[in-house]
Scaffold this active site. Structure first.
Site, PDB file in Angstrom:
ATOM      1  CG  ASN A 142      12.666  10.721  24.861  1.00 46.02           C
ATOM      2  OD1 ASN A 142      12.309  11.100  25.980  1.00 46.02           O
ATOM      3  ND2 ASN A 142      13.930  10.707  24.485  1.00 46.02           N
ATOM      4  NE  ARG A 168      15.489   8.452  27.791  1.00 40.37           N
ATOM      5  CZ  ARG A 168      15.953   9.662  28.104  1.00 40.37           C
ATOM      6  NH1 ARG A 168      15.377  10.749  27.655  1.00 40.37           N
ATOM      7  NH2 ARG A 168      17.010   9.762  28.871  1.00 40.37           N
ATOM      8  NE  ARG A 173      22.620  16.471  34.042  1.00 40.79           N
ATOM      9  CZ  ARG A 173      22.304  15.585  33.083  1.00 40.79           C
ATOM     10  NH1 ARG A 173      23.184  14.677  32.704  1.00 40.79           N
ATOM     11  NH2 ARG A 173      21.117  15.610  32.527  1.00 40.79           N
ATOM     12  CD  GLU A 204      19.938   7.137  24.129  1.00 38.23           C
ATOM     13  OE1 GLU A 204      19.602   7.151  25.307  1.00 38.23           O
ATOM     14  OE2 GLU A 204      20.441   8.118  23.550  1.00 38.23           O
TER      15      GLU A 204
END
Ligand code: AMP
Length: 405
Positions: A10, A93, A243, A386
């Site tokens: 990743n 990824r 965010r 993941e």
């Protein structure tokens, strides 16, 4: 010898995370991270799970190529080197696969060119992912490299969910549509939730709430995503650590015209200085909860806004699915913050949603049910994984194209 290991990479803009798995039993052999790549002092933290030993080194690591070489050396010291014939593939990824990639892909020049073409849609992430793939390819040109896309699981969304209601020709010209992210997590968690219910994924409708520092919800009908809260970028949807999630787009015009802010400044404001950190100065849910318990009003309001948005998405996806079998909470906040789970379903008994206070407060490792026995909708905590999902998809693809036995 049978090749059963998969290395998962990743690559971020200044970091490289990795895990080496043995797909015979999905066990971890090694895991680690190289941080602050390109800075004066980078740090590599490597754990060999075969021996339990962790090693940390620091010093300059110029770029991702140097980082991956350092990782290969560490793996080699544990007898798990990248030159081992037991390594079947490397799974990468990749954040943005646009509309092009609906499945994982074995990397070739055409795949690399397409990931490159998608850079304008993910200007920070895709270049880093590409660097990781190119570096791995140069180290092991003979080995299959597989790209696993964060967006792929969401490509089953119908056009009615994936399109914004804006001028069609403008949207098409700039490839503006809702792509969604965290796809490997939503895929994995929705399948694990079906397993927890003892049913096939095709028979189950699930709302997945991936609540980490980034956060997204998805509506999954019979194993296929039909809606998700992130959009063109990961900015849309739920309130996140830093965010904003959903805002009226006119906020941006207002900040430009009245506030005199530049596009970059607004980008930074909405992506890095909003959400929980913008509302109360903290983005760690543990800290926010302890401030709430001490009577801190600002933290209370931040928590309430976070929960209000979450509840709206639960209601929306309930309506999208029509019938809901389970709601699965996952990622750092979803797996650990009992107060968030309790507040998110509070008052939704009419929809068949509730948590059992004792089950919800109890800590546990694996997937577990936290709704009362006999509840119409199962509320579950389902830890995400993941890396395992990337390794599984990689191994399935490589196994399908090469006979590894
Ligand atoms: P992730 O992005 O999935 O790694 O999630 C990271 C976030 O999970 C952190 O920013 C925390 O807000 C949250 N988190 C982690 N552990 C806990 C915990 N024990 N209780 C509440 N929140 C937690």
């Amino acid at each position: 010898m049978t090749a059963t290991r998969v290395l998962v990479l990743n690559s971020g803009s200044s970091s490289l995370k990795y895990q080496l798995l043995d797909m015979r039993d999905s066990s971890r052999l090694a895991t680690g991270i190289v941080e602050r790549i390109g800075e004066r002092t980078s740090r590599l933290r490597h754990t060999a799970l075969t021996t339990g030993e962790t090693r940390e080194t620091s010093g300059p690591v110029a770029d991702h190529a140097a980082a991956l070489k350092a990782v290969a050396e560490e793996l080699g010291r544990d007898g798990l080197g990248m030159d081992s014939p037991e390594l079947a593939a490397i799974g990468h990824r990749v954040v943005h696969g646009g509309s092009s990639f609906t499945e994982p892909e074995i990397v070739d020049d055409a795949v690399l060119a397409e990931i490159e073409r998608l850079v304008p849609l993910a200007p920070l992430h895709n270049p880093a992912n590409l660097t990781g793939i190119r570096t791995a390819r140069s180290l092991r040109p003979d080995l299959p490299q597989v790209a696993v896309f964060d967006t792929a699981f969401h490509t089953t969304m119908p056009e009615s969910a994936a399109r914004y209601a804006i001028d069609v020709s403008t949207a098409d010209e700039y490839r503006i549509r809702r792509y969604g992210f965290h796809g490997t997590s939503h895929a994995y968690v929705s399948r694990e939730t079906a397993k927890l219910l003892g049913r096939a994924p095709e028979d189950v409708n699930v709302i997945v709430l991936h609540l980490g520092n980034g956060a997204s919800a998805s509506a999954v009908r019979g194993g296929r995503c039909v809606d998700t809260s992130m959009g063109l970028t990961p900015l849309e949807g739920l309130v996140m650590g830093t965010r904003s999630g959903d805002v009226d787009p006119a906020v941006i015009f207002h900040l430009t015209r009245v506030g005199g802010m530049s596009t970059d400044e607004i980008d930074t404001l909405l992506n890095k200085k909003s959400g929980l950190i913008g509302l109360c100065g903290d983005n760690d849910m543990r800290e926010i909860r302890s401030r709430v318990d001490e009577g801190d009003e600002q933290a209370r309001l931040a928590f309430d806004i976070y929960i209000h948005r979450l509840k709206k998405y639960i209601g929306a996806y309930y309506a999208v699915l029509g019938r809901v079998d389970a709601i699965a909470f996952t990622a750092g906040v979803g797996e650990n913050a009992a107060a968030v789970r309790e507040a998110a379903v509070a008052g939704l008994e009419g929809l068949g949603l509730a948590v059992d206070a004792g089950l919800n407060a109890a800590r546990g490792d694996g997937a577990r049910i936290v709704s009362p026995e006999g509840a119409r909708v199962t509320v579950a905590v389902v830890p995400t994984d993941e890396e395992l999902e990337i390794a599984t998809q990689t191994y399935a693809l490589v196994g399908a194209s090469h006979d590894l036995t």
